[in-house]
Design a protein around this motif. Structure first.
Motif, PDB file in Angstrom:
ATOM      1  N   ILE A  68       0.854  -1.183   0.000  1.00 31.57           N
ATOM      2  CA  ILE A  68       0.000   0.000   0.000  1.00 31.57           C
ATOM      3  C   ILE A  68       0.894   1.238   0.000  1.00 31.57           C
ATOM      4  N   PHE A  69       0.283   2.395  -0.244  1.00 30.99           N
ATOM      5  CA  PHE A  69       1.033   3.641  -0.352  1.00 30.99           C
ATOM      6  C   PHE A  69       0.485   4.685   0.623  1.00 30.99           C
ATOM      7  N   THR A  70       1.366   5.555   1.053  1.00 28.70           N
ATOM      8  CA  THR A  70       0.965   6.750   1.780  1.00 28.70           C
ATOM      9  C   THR A  70       1.931   7.853   1.387  1.00 28.70           C
ATOM     10  N   THR A  71       1.505   9.105   1.484  1.00 30.05           N
ATOM     11  CA  THR A  71       2.403  10.193   1.121  1.00 30.05           C
ATOM     12  C   THR A  71       3.420  10.431   2.230  1.00 30.05           C
ATOM     13  N   GLU A  72       4.554  10.993   1.856  1.00 33.42           N
ATOM     14  CA  GLU A  72       5.597  11.280   2.840  1.00 33.42           C
ATOM     15  C   GLU A  72       5.113  12.257   3.920  1.00 33.42           C
ATOM     16  N   PRO A  73       4.468  13.377   3.555  1.00 38.66           N
ATOM     17  CA  PRO A  73       3.990  14.277   4.613  1.00 38.66           C
ATOM     18  C   PRO A  73       2.904  13.647   5.475  1.00 38.66           C
ATOM     19  N   GLU A  74       2.086  12.776   4.892  1.00 32.37           N
ATOM     20  CA  GLU A  74       1.064  12.098   5.680  1.00 32.37           C
ATOM     21  C   GLU A  74       1.719  11.185   6.708  1.00 32.37           C
ATOM     22  N   ALA A  75       2.751  10.438   6.282  1.00 30.17           N
ATOM     23  CA  ALA A  75       3.471   9.560   7.204  1.00 30.17           C
ATOM     24  C   ALA A  75       4.151  10.376   8.296  1.00 30.17           C
ATOM     25  N   ALA A  76       4.750  11.494   7.908  1.00 30.27           N
ATOM     26  CA  ALA A  76       5.408  12.345   8.895  1.00 30.27           C
ATOM     27  C   ALA A  76       4.400  12.881   9.906  1.00 30.27           C
ATOM     28  N   SER A  77       3.206  13.252   9.438  1.00 31.58           N
ATOM     29  CA  SER A  77       2.159  13.761  10.336  1.00 31.58           C
ATOM     30  C   SER A  77       1.744  12.701  11.348  1.00 31.58           C
ATOM     31  N   ILE A  78       1.597  11.470  10.873  1.00 30.19           N
ATOM     32  CA  ILE A  78       1.203  10.376  11.765  1.00 30.19           C
ATOM     33  C   ILE A  78       2.265  10.153  12.826  1.00 30.19           C
ATOM     34  N   HIS A  79       3.525  10.188  12.412  1.00 27.33           N
ATOM     35  CA  HIS A  79       4.607   9.982  13.380  1.00 27.33           C
ATOM     36  C   HIS A  79       4.614  11.074  14.445  1.00 27.33           C
ATOM     37  N   CYS A  80       4.291  12.295  14.037  1.00 26.85           N
ATOM     38  CA  CYS A  80       4.366  13.425  14.969  1.00 26.85           C
ATOM     39  C   CYS A  80       3.197  13.480  15.936  1.00 26.85           C
ATOM     40  N   MET A  81       2.183  12.644  15.734  1.00 23.12           N
ATOM     41  CA  MET A  81       1.001  12.700  16.601  1.00 23.12           C
ATOM     42  C   MET A  81       1.351  12.498  18.069  1.00 23.12           C
ATOM     43  N   LYS A  82       2.317  11.621  18.343  1.00 26.01           N
ATOM     44  CA  LYS A  82       2.654  11.335  19.738  1.00 26.01           C
ATOM     45  C   LYS A  82       3.256  12.550  20.433  1.00 26.01           C
ATOM     46  N   ASN A  83       3.763  13.512  19.643  1.00 25.01           N
ATOM     47  CA  ASN A  83       4.368  14.701  20.227  1.00 25.01           C
ATOM     48  C   ASN A  83       3.390  15.853  20.402  1.00 25.01           C
ATOM     49  N   LEU A  84       2.165  15.681  19.889  1.00 25.35           N
ATOM     50  CA  LEU A  84       1.241  16.817  19.872  1.00 25.35           C
ATOM     51  C   LEU A  84       0.857  17.292  21.272  1.00 25.35           C
ATOM     52  N   LYS A  85       0.679  16.343  22.215  1.00 23.22           N
ATOM     53  CA  LYS A  85       0.367  16.748  23.591  1.00 23.22           C
ATOM     54  C   LYS A  85       1.528  17.518  24.201  1.00 23.22           C
ATOM     55  N   GLU A  86       2.734  17.045  23.886  1.00 25.61           N
ATOM     56  CA  GLU A  86       3.925  17.749  24.377  1.00 25.61           C
ATOM     57  C   GLU A  86       3.989  19.163  23.809  1.00 25.61           C
TER      58      GLU A  86
END
Length: 536
Positions: free
Chosen positions: A178-196
């Motif tokens: 399957i495929f995902t865009t690079e910025p979409e993947a980066a956004s998902i990774h950054c979710m854990k930092n959003l509360k911080e």
């Protein structure tokens, strides 16, 4: 046709096939929080990535790939071809490399993916012996966002063909890729930092992915249940960190002659890359843009790249001999290498902010985001409008590949997308056949699993089947399905009983991580379903 992912999947592998560097990461579904990035590259570029480069002999036989292309083991051989930046051939880019005759870019991509796949298979087998690669492993391949809308379907189709040739999948339509865009993947990774970062539900944030070849920007809204909404379209451009390297080579060419640079590039590519690595490590990354903290750097060609000396002609040789083959790099020199590239990046950010002014934070990811000067320029211009919420997460270089794994583990994290295509089917009217009937227009925001429906009837009483071909176009005003800008995505048909009183068919498209097309005979309930790749 693609189908839903098999429940037998045990491991998810994210593949960051980058313009200049590549890597992969993986996680077992039973331990979703343990994402491992391959670190066995043994590369002077850092252990998390390997160069996206290939080395062929004069007969176009692949000799080396990745970091081993720069090892110098092939110094004495003649007729070698070092291939790089070939990923840019997937898009209409002015930066496309010149490839040798008889070597097409699809072959280069397939060869690289094959070697990368061998590494993936060896790693997974050593960690989970007996794991079935083609039926228990889901591959998530990242694609960059700025592929033009009229070209992205072609690019993804080519990537599937290359993955098949590389033995990453068994069939082209495999649901295990399957495929995902690079910025979409980066956004998902950054979710854990959003509360911080003190972002709350409803806040929007921008991810600026500064890679080696490209810079991609994506704005997302944090919604309930740890999901992301896409309020505006993403954008990007070829202005990544490698373009600073190109400016450095122009500078070096003024010292030793451009012909010397060209000859070393062609005959001793690995040696030249070590010069660039020297610049990268001691000048490019530490550069802050503050002159008081800058110390002139002396690049000693006798130590770093002695092979270059033989190609320096008399017009430059005397001066280099006087300087004992040392090239001194001053503050203004480095700033002039950075500024043209950074100005493009700042322009992209301004454009993205112009589409949505209430952006609450900005997150910088990608290898080039480690540049202190890039960080300072972005913070200087945008900190006030962002309330000083501009962040660089830990390990920004691997944010994309980790996000790809997280997407594979939970594709529901993306709550909606903005469609890049207009979707429709062909119908027969009183005036014409093959008429394009629009079902949903490009630019429409669709929620995951949202359905778009239409009711159709056969054109004649004795018709026993009705076809539902699915077409896409990048226009809003398509009239006929055979127009040049209209492309067939897929087709299927459903039976219609002749003795049926109501011969109406409900046709629906459901936009999840794929497009699920369903045709239902309203009277009998007979249903036909299939899935198509969603062009992201």
């Amino acid at each position: 046709m693609a189908k839903s992912i098999n429940e037998d999947v045990r491991v998810v592998v994210g593949i960051d096939f980058g313009t200049t560097f590549s890597t992969y990461a993986y996680a077992h579904k039973e331990n979703k929080n343990d994402i491992f990035v391959n670190s066995d590259w043994k590369s002077f570029y850092g252990r998390s990535k390997t160069p996206t480069t290939l080395l062929y002999n004069e007969h176009l036989k692949l000799l080396e790939w990745g970091f081993s292309t720069l090892s110098g083991r092939q110094k004495k051989a003649r007729g070698l071809h070092w291939i790089e930046l070939f990923k840019l051939c997937l898009m209409k880019s002015a930066q496309k490399p010149t490839l040798p005759l008889r070597l097409d870019f699809e072959t280069a991509i397939s060869d690289y993916l094959h070697k990368l796949g061998d590494s993936i298979k060896q790693t997974l087998e050593s960690k989970w012996p007996g794991l079935k690669f083609f039926s228990q492993v889901l591959l998530v391949l990242t694609v960059w966002e700025q592929v033009p809308a009229e070209y992205d379907k072609v690019a993804i189709n080519i990537m599937r063909e290359c993955a098949l040739k590389a033995n990453l999948i068994k069939i082209k339509e495999s649901p295990y890729l399957i495929f995902t865009t690079e910025p979409e993947a980066a956004s998902i990774h950054c979710m854990k930092n959003l509360k911080e970062y003190k972002l709350k539900i409803g806040d929007s944030f921008m991810v600026v992915d500064c890679g080696g070849g490209t810079v991609d920007l994506s704005t997302k809204i944090l919604s309930e249940g740890e999901k992301l909404n896409e309020p505006i379209e993403q954008n990007g451009e070829d202005c990544g960190g490698s373009f600073v390297d190109k400016e450095f080579l122009k500078f070096l060419g003024k010292k030793v002659g451009q012909s010397a640079i060209e000859k070393v590039t062609k005959e001793h590519h690995g040696d030249l890359q070590r010069v660039i690595q020297e610049f990268w490590q001691f000048v490019k990354i530490p550069f802050t843009g503050e002159s008081e903290n800058f110390e002139s750097y002396e690049l000693n060609l006798v130590e770093i790249c002695p092979v270059m000396m033989q190609y320096v002609d008399n017009g430059y040789k005397k001066k280099m001999e006087e300087d004992e083959w040392v090239v001194t790099i001053e503050f203004d020199d480095v700033q002039s290498m950075f500024d043209p590239v950074i100005e493009k990046i700042l322009g992209l950010v301004r454009s993205q902010l112009g589409k949505r002014e209430d952006c609450s934070a900005m997150i910088l990811v990608g290898g080039f985001s480690e540049s202190k000067y890039l960080q300072s320029r972005i913070k200087k211009e945008f900190s006030a409008s962002m309330n000083n919420k501009i962040f660089v997460p830990p390990e920004p270089m691997v944010a994309i590949v980790k996000g790809a794994v997280k997407f594979g583990l939970n594709r529901g994290v993306i709550a909606d997308r903005i469609l890049k295509w207009t979707y429709g089917t062909d119908i027969l009217t009183d005036l014409a056949s093959n008429v394009f009937d629009t079902m949903v227009k490009k630019g429409t925001r669709v929620s995951v699993d949202e359905k778009v429906t239409r009711v159709y009837k056969p054109v004649s009483k004795d018709q026993m089947k009705i076809g539902f071909d699915l077409y896409t176009t990048n226009r809003d005003n398509a009239k006929f399905c055979n127009d040049p800008h209209v492309n067939l995505l897929g087709k299927f048909a459903i039976n219609i009983p002749l003795n049926s009183d109501s011969r109406s068919i409900l046709y629906s498209l459901c936009f999840g991580t794929e497009i699920q097309a369903t045709a239902t005979n309203i009277e009998s309930g007979e249903k036909y379903e299939t899935t198509f790749e969603l062009d992201i």
